[in-house]
Design an enzyme around this catalytic site. Structure first.
Site, PDB file in Angstrom:
ATOM      1  N   LYS A  87       0.856  -1.195   0.000  1.00 28.49           N
ATOM      2  CA  LYS A  87       0.000   0.000   0.000  1.00 28.49           C
ATOM      3  C   LYS A  87       0.887   1.238   0.000  1.00 28.49           C
ATOM      4  O   LYS A  87       1.775   1.385   0.853  1.00 28.49           O
ATOM      5  CB  LYS A  87      -0.883  -0.045   1.249  1.00 28.49           C
ATOM      6  CG  LYS A  87      -2.123   0.808   1.173  1.00 28.49           C
ATOM      7  CD  LYS A  87      -3.005   0.498   2.380  1.00 28.49           C
ATOM      8  CE  LYS A  87      -4.299   1.262   2.357  1.00 28.49           C
ATOM      9  NZ  LYS A  87      -5.042   1.102   3.623  1.00 28.49           N
TER      10      LYS A  87
HETATM   11  O1  G3P Z   1      -9.464   2.323   4.304  1.00 31.07           O
HETATM   12  C1  G3P Z   1      -9.179   3.608   4.738  1.00 31.07           C
HETATM   13  C2  G3P Z   1      -9.634   3.779   6.109  1.00 31.07           C
HETATM   14  O2  G3P Z   1      -8.857   3.076   7.005  1.00 31.07           O
HETATM   15  C3  G3P Z   1      -9.920   5.134   6.548  1.00 31.07           C
HETATM   16  O3  G3P Z   1     -11.124   5.039   7.168  1.00 31.07           O
HETATM   17  O4  G3P Z   1     -12.870   5.692   8.687  1.00 31.07           O
HETATM   18  O5  G3P Z   1     -10.490   6.379   9.127  1.00 31.07           O
HETATM   19  O6  G3P Z   1     -11.780   7.415   7.283  1.00 31.07           O
HETATM   20  P1  G3P Z   1     -11.591   6.195   8.123  1.00 31.07           P
END
Ligand code: G3P
Length: 217
Positions: A87
């Protein structure tokens, strides 16, 4: 549509895997820290533990932000297990690294994507996955789902094979809307997957079926 779970929590990964619908896992440095996984060796071991639980792709994020270190760090990650996807952040050196890994047969996931132009660059670099963060766009009053639609249109126009991995999914409606828009993959918390199970009419209907059965048996 592939279902990935977005966590480094092994219990939640096992629960999703046991349901039989899990296609992979995404993690990031914040999710690792949330589980208290710190130190290079522990982090590498944790990726291996995740790979032992699931059958599909497991995204492991580099910390480096320059090309040379992204390549060395990404190579270590890729060599950990055949399911590892490297990633990379959506920055100039991240795109260069995505191209390098693509040319060398290593799967990549370009993350922190917030615009169609960034997604176009990731596809040009041969990324396996592109991760538009829809929840974080919604957080700032910008339609995250619209970005999925834009990327789908662009990729379809030119036959790009990079898979659209809708990330920062927060709830079941994100999952359903991403499916309608043709996202190849969604990654979200366990609740965004298990929430799809629920409908009160299912519960009421099942209760009636069982009580009617009991009357005659
Ligand atoms: O896959 C990306 C993720 O980990 C971010 O999610 O909920 O932190 O915006 P969030």
């Amino acid at each position: 549509m592939k279902f990935f779970i977005d966590t480094a929590n092994l219990d939640q990964i096992k629960e999703a895997q046991d349901l039989g619908v899990l296609d992979g896992v995404t993690t990031n440095p914040s999710l690792m820290a949330k589980e208290g996984i710190t130190g290079k060796e522990n982090i590498l071991q944790h990726y291996k533990d995740i790979c032992e639980i699931v059958d599909g792709d497991v995204s492991a994020e580099v910390i480096a932000t320059d090309f040379d270190n992204m390549i060395s760090e990404g190579t270590v990650l890729a060599n950990l297990h055949k399911q590892i996807v490297v990633k990379l952040p959506m920055i100039k050196d991240g795109i260069k690294a995505a191209k390098y890994f693509s040319d060398n047969g290593v799967k990549t996931n370009v993350t922190l994507v917030f615009s169609a132009g960034q997604a176009l660059l990731a596809a040009k670099a041969g990324a396996t996955y592109v991760s538009p963060f829809i929840g974080r766009l919604d957080d700032i009053s910008t339609d995250g789902l619209n970005l999925i639609a834009e990327i789908r249109q662009i990729y379809d126009n030119y036959g790009f094979t990079t898979q659209i991995l809708a990330a920062s999914v927060r709830h079941t409606m994100h999952v359903i809307d991403c499916a309608k828009l043709g996202a190849d993959v969604m990654t979200g918390p366990l609740s965004s997957i298990t929430g799809l199970l629920r409908h009160p009419l299912t519960d009421i209907g099942l209760e009636k079926f069982l009580s009617d059965y009991k009357k005659g048996n």
